[in-house]
Design a protein around this motif. Structure first.
Motif, PDB file in Angstrom:
ATOM      1  N   LYS A  35       6.836  17.646   3.414  1.00  0.00           N
ATOM      2  CA  LYS A  35       7.222  18.078   2.073  1.00  0.00           C
ATOM      3  C   LYS A  35       6.142  17.885   1.014  1.00  0.00           C
ATOM      4  O   LYS A  35       6.014  18.689   0.095  1.00  0.00           O
ATOM      5  N   TYR A  36       5.397  16.803   1.111  1.00  0.00           N
ATOM      6  CA  TYR A  36       4.524  16.405  -0.001  1.00  0.00           C
ATOM      7  C   TYR A  36       3.459  17.442  -0.367  1.00  0.00           C
ATOM      8  O   TYR A  36       3.404  17.882  -1.516  1.00  0.00           O
ATOM      9  N   PRO A  37       2.590  17.862   0.541  1.00  0.00           N
ATOM     10  CA  PRO A  37       1.519  18.784   0.134  1.00  0.00           C
ATOM     11  C   PRO A  37       2.038  20.138  -0.359  1.00  0.00           C
ATOM     12  O   PRO A  37       1.566  20.649  -1.365  1.00  0.00           O
ATOM     13  N   GLU A  52      10.796  13.745  -5.639  1.00  0.00           N
ATOM     14  CA  GLU A  52      11.639  13.032  -4.669  1.00  0.00           C
ATOM     15  C   GLU A  52      10.797  12.507  -3.507  1.00  0.00           C
ATOM     16  O   GLU A  52      10.959  11.361  -3.060  1.00  0.00           O
ATOM     17  N   THR A  53       9.855  13.319  -3.039  1.00  0.00           N
ATOM     18  CA  THR A  53       8.993  12.924  -1.923  1.00  0.00           C
ATOM     19  C   THR A  53       8.035  11.817  -2.349  1.00  0.00           C
ATOM     20  O   THR A  53       7.768  10.886  -1.596  1.00  0.00           O
ATOM     21  N   MET A  54       7.527  11.904  -3.593  1.00  0.00           N
ATOM     22  CA  MET A  54       6.657  10.847  -4.116  1.00  0.00           C
ATOM     23  C   MET A  54       7.394   9.505  -4.138  1.00  0.00           C
ATOM     24  O   MET A  54       6.837   8.474  -3.765  1.00  0.00           O
ATOM     25  N   LEU A  55       8.657   9.516  -4.562  1.00  0.00           N
ATOM     26  CA  LEU A  55       9.437   8.276  -4.596  1.00  0.00           C
ATOM     27  C   LEU A  55       9.599   7.697  -3.187  1.00  0.00           C
ATOM     28  O   LEU A  55       9.522   6.478  -3.000  1.00  0.00           O
ATOM     29  N   LYS A  56       9.792   8.564  -2.191  1.00  0.00           N
ATOM     30  CA  LYS A  56       9.896   8.100  -0.802  1.00  0.00           C
ATOM     31  C   LYS A  56       8.563   7.534  -0.328  1.00  0.00           C
ATOM     32  O   LYS A  56       8.520   6.497   0.334  1.00  0.00           O
ATOM     33  N   LEU A  57       7.476   8.213  -0.673  1.00  0.00           N
ATOM     34  CA  LEU A  57       6.131   7.754  -0.304  1.00  0.00           C
ATOM     35  C   LEU A  57       5.835   6.385  -0.921  1.00  0.00           C
ATOM     36  O   LEU A  57       5.362   5.469  -0.253  1.00  0.00           O
ATOM     37  N   MET A  58       6.147   6.248  -2.211  1.00  0.00           N
ATOM     38  CA  MET A  58       5.822   5.004  -2.928  1.00  0.00           C
ATOM     39  C   MET A  58       6.649   3.817  -2.446  1.00  0.00           C
ATOM     40  O   MET A  58       6.269   2.670  -2.660  1.00  0.00           O
ATOM     41  N   ALA A  59       7.754   4.058  -1.756  1.00  0.00           N
ATOM     42  CA  ALA A  59       8.543   2.951  -1.199  1.00  0.00           C
ATOM     43  C   ALA A  59       7.769   2.212  -0.116  1.00  0.00           C
ATOM     44  O   ALA A  59       8.113   1.081   0.241  1.00  0.00           O
ATOM     45  N   ASP A  85       0.038   4.257 -15.460  1.00  0.00           N
ATOM     46  CA  ASP A  85      -0.241   5.605 -15.950  1.00  0.00           C
ATOM     47  C   ASP A  85      -0.224   6.588 -14.784  1.00  0.00           C
ATOM     48  O   ASP A  85      -0.280   6.195 -13.626  1.00  0.00           O
ATOM     49  N   TRP A  86      -0.144   7.865 -15.124  1.00  0.00           N
ATOM     50  CA  TRP A  86      -0.008   8.888 -14.074  1.00  0.00           C
ATOM     51  C   TRP A  86      -1.238   8.993 -13.183  1.00  0.00           C
ATOM     52  O   TRP A  86      -1.119   9.296 -12.003  1.00  0.00           O
ATOM     53  N   GLU A  87      -2.441   8.737 -13.732  1.00  0.00           N
ATOM     54  CA  GLU A  87      -3.652   8.825 -12.913  1.00  0.00           C
ATOM     55  C   GLU A  87      -3.673   7.745 -11.837  1.00  0.00           C
ATOM     56  O   GLU A  87      -4.072   8.002 -10.703  1.00  0.00           O
ATOM     57  N   THR A  88      -3.239   6.557 -12.199  1.00  0.00           N
ATOM     58  CA  THR A  88      -3.182   5.470 -11.218  1.00  0.00           C
ATOM     59  C   THR A  88      -2.187   5.826 -10.117  1.00  0.00           C
ATOM     60  O   THR A  88      -2.475   5.668  -8.924  1.00  0.00           O
ATOM     61  N   LEU A  89      -1.031   6.340 -10.522  1.00  0.00           N
ATOM     62  CA  LEU A  89      -0.035   6.767  -9.546  1.00  0.00           C
ATOM     63  C   LEU A  89      -0.624   7.834  -8.619  1.00  0.00           C
ATOM     64  O   LEU A  89      -0.483   7.747  -7.403  1.00  0.00           O
ATOM     65  N   ALA A  90      -1.312   8.814  -9.183  1.00  0.00           N
ATOM     66  CA  ALA A  90      -1.916   9.879  -8.375  1.00  0.00           C
ATOM     67  C   ALA A  90      -2.939   9.314  -7.395  1.00  0.00           C
ATOM     68  O   ALA A  90      -2.996   9.730  -6.232  1.00  0.00           O
ATOM     69  N   ARG A  91      -3.746   8.344  -7.841  1.00  0.00           N
ATOM     70  CA  ARG A  91      -4.742   7.734  -6.948  1.00  0.00           C
ATOM     71  C   ARG A  91      -4.076   6.985  -5.792  1.00  0.00           C
ATOM     72  O   ARG A  91      -4.548   7.030  -4.651  1.00  0.00           O
ATOM     73  N   VAL A  92      -2.976   6.314  -6.078  1.00  0.00           N
ATOM     74  CA  VAL A  92      -2.255   5.593  -5.030  1.00  0.00           C
ATOM     75  C   VAL A  92      -1.627   6.591  -4.053  1.00  0.00           C
ATOM     76  O   VAL A  92      -1.684   6.396  -2.837  1.00  0.00           O
ATOM     77  N   GLU A  93      -1.071   7.673  -4.576  1.00  0.00           N
ATOM     78  CA  GLU A  93      -0.489   8.700  -3.704  1.00  0.00           C
ATOM     79  C   GLU A  93      -1.548   9.280  -2.768  1.00  0.00           C
ATOM     80  O   GLU A  93      -1.315   9.417  -1.559  1.00  0.00           O
ATOM     81  N   VAL A  94      -2.704   9.618  -3.309  1.00  0.00           N
ATOM     82  CA  VAL A  94      -3.792  10.159  -2.486  1.00  0.00           C
ATOM     83  C   VAL A  94      -4.219   9.136  -1.442  1.00  0.00           C
ATOM     84  O   VAL A  94      -4.414   9.468  -0.268  1.00  0.00           O
ATOM     85  N   MET A  96      -2.429   6.816  -0.120  1.00  0.00           N
ATOM     86  CA  MET A  96      -1.381   6.749   0.906  1.00  0.00           C
ATOM     87  C   MET A  96      -1.487   7.911   1.879  1.00  0.00           C
ATOM     88  O   MET A  96      -1.347   7.726   3.091  1.00  0.00           O
ATOM     89  N   MET A  97      -1.722   9.106   1.375  1.00  0.00           N
ATOM     90  CA  MET A  97      -1.837  10.266   2.268  1.00  0.00           C
ATOM     91  C   MET A  97      -3.075  10.127   3.158  1.00  0.00           C
ATOM     92  O   MET A  97      -3.012  10.421   4.347  1.00  0.00           O
ATOM     93  N   GLU A  98      -4.177   9.676   2.588  1.00  0.00           N
ATOM     94  CA  GLU A  98      -5.384   9.485   3.393  1.00  0.00           C
ATOM     95  C   GLU A  98      -5.170   8.412   4.459  1.00  0.00           C
ATOM     96  O   GLU A  98      -5.638   8.550   5.589  1.00  0.00           O
ATOM     97  N   TYR A  99      -4.448   7.349   4.106  1.00  0.00           N
ATOM     98  CA  TYR A  99      -4.215   6.251   5.043  1.00  0.00           C
ATOM     99  C   TYR A  99      -3.245   6.653   6.160  1.00  0.00           C
ATOM    100  O   TYR A  99      -3.379   6.203   7.294  1.00  0.00           O
ATOM    101  N   ASN A 100      -2.275   7.493   5.839  1.00  0.00           N
ATOM    102  CA  ASN A 100      -1.227   7.832   6.791  1.00  0.00           C
ATOM    103  C   ASN A 100      -1.438   9.122   7.571  1.00  0.00           C
ATOM    104  O   ASN A 100      -0.775   9.345   8.575  1.00  0.00           O
ATOM    105  N   VAL A 101      -2.325   9.977   7.108  1.00  0.00           N
ATOM    106  CA  VAL A 101      -2.512  11.282   7.742  1.00  0.00           C
ATOM    107  C   VAL A 101      -3.989  11.444   8.086  1.00  0.00           C
ATOM    108  O   VAL A 101      -4.824  11.581   7.201  1.00  0.00           O
ATOM    109  N   SER A 102      -4.287  11.447   9.367  1.00  0.00           N
ATOM    110  CA  SER A 102      -5.689  11.440   9.806  1.00  0.00           C
ATOM    111  C   SER A 102      -6.487  12.624   9.276  1.00  0.00           C
ATOM    112  O   SER A 102      -7.649  12.467   8.933  1.00  0.00           O
ATOM    113  N   PHE A 103      -5.890  13.809   9.156  1.00  0.00           N
ATOM    114  CA  PHE A 103      -6.682  14.949   8.699  1.00  0.00           C
ATOM    115  C   PHE A 103      -6.889  14.973   7.192  1.00  0.00           C
ATOM    116  O   PHE A 103      -7.563  15.851   6.679  1.00  0.00           O
ATOM    117  N   PHE A 104      -6.303  14.032   6.445  1.00  0.00           N
ATOM    118  CA  PHE A 104      -6.606  13.915   5.019  1.00  0.00           C
ATOM    119  C   PHE A 104      -7.825  13.020   4.776  1.00  0.00           C
ATOM    120  O   PHE A 104      -8.380  13.004   3.702  1.00  0.00           O
TER     121      PHE A 104
END
Length: 145
Positions: A35-37, A52-59, A85-94, A96-104
């Motif tokens: 869902k996320y990308p 909704e997906t961001m909230l699941k990711l951030m858990a 702030d939103w930029e910090t949240l965006a950096r954490v989301e990125v 998380m995706m890099e850490y959890n998804v090898s092709f990111f």
């Protein structure tokens, strides 16, 4: 937490914030990655699904605490309080995706998202062209008189 990894992110005010990333469990990870990308794509995505997906990711992100168990960011209020702030949240989301998804990792994520965007634009163009052709008035036959 599955394979926790601590990172530091500097917020807009210059404050360094610490977060603990963890791996997604299989089924929840599948949902987040599916869902996320796509939900974040401009003009094609769905913000409500993306949020909704961001909230699941951030858990699966936590804040380290001295002498206590890490605090998982399981609510909107906890995310707002600890990201700031939103930029910090965006950096954490990125992260998380890099850490959890090898092709990111290793810069492959942007290539992947570009390919999805290109395919989505092609599909959208074809769909709109087909709909336009269907709704256009048919050419009238010439009279034989």
């Amino acid at each position: 937490m599955i394979e926790p990894k601590e990172i530091e992110v500097t917020d807009q005010a210059g404050k360094v914030r610490r977060f603990i990333l963890s791996k997604f469990p299989a089924v929840q990870g599948r949902e987040i990655v599916a869902k996320y990308p796509l939900s974040a794509m401009p003009k094609l995505g769905d913000y409500a699904v993306n949020e909704e997906t961001m909230l699941k990711l951030m858990a699966f992100v936590a804040i380290p605490r001295d002498g206590a168990e890490p605090l998982a960011l399981t609510t909107r209020a906890l995310i707002d309080n600890h990201c700031g702030d939103w930029e910090t949240l965006a950096r954490v989301e990125v992260a998380m995706m890099e850490y959890n998804v090898s092709f990111f990792g290793n810069g492959k994520g942007s290539t992947f998202l570009e390919a999805i965007t290109q395919k989505a634009q092609q599909l959208l163009t074809k769909t709109l062209t087909d709909l336009s052709a269907q709704s256009s008035p048919k050419e009238k036959r010439r009279s034989t008189n």
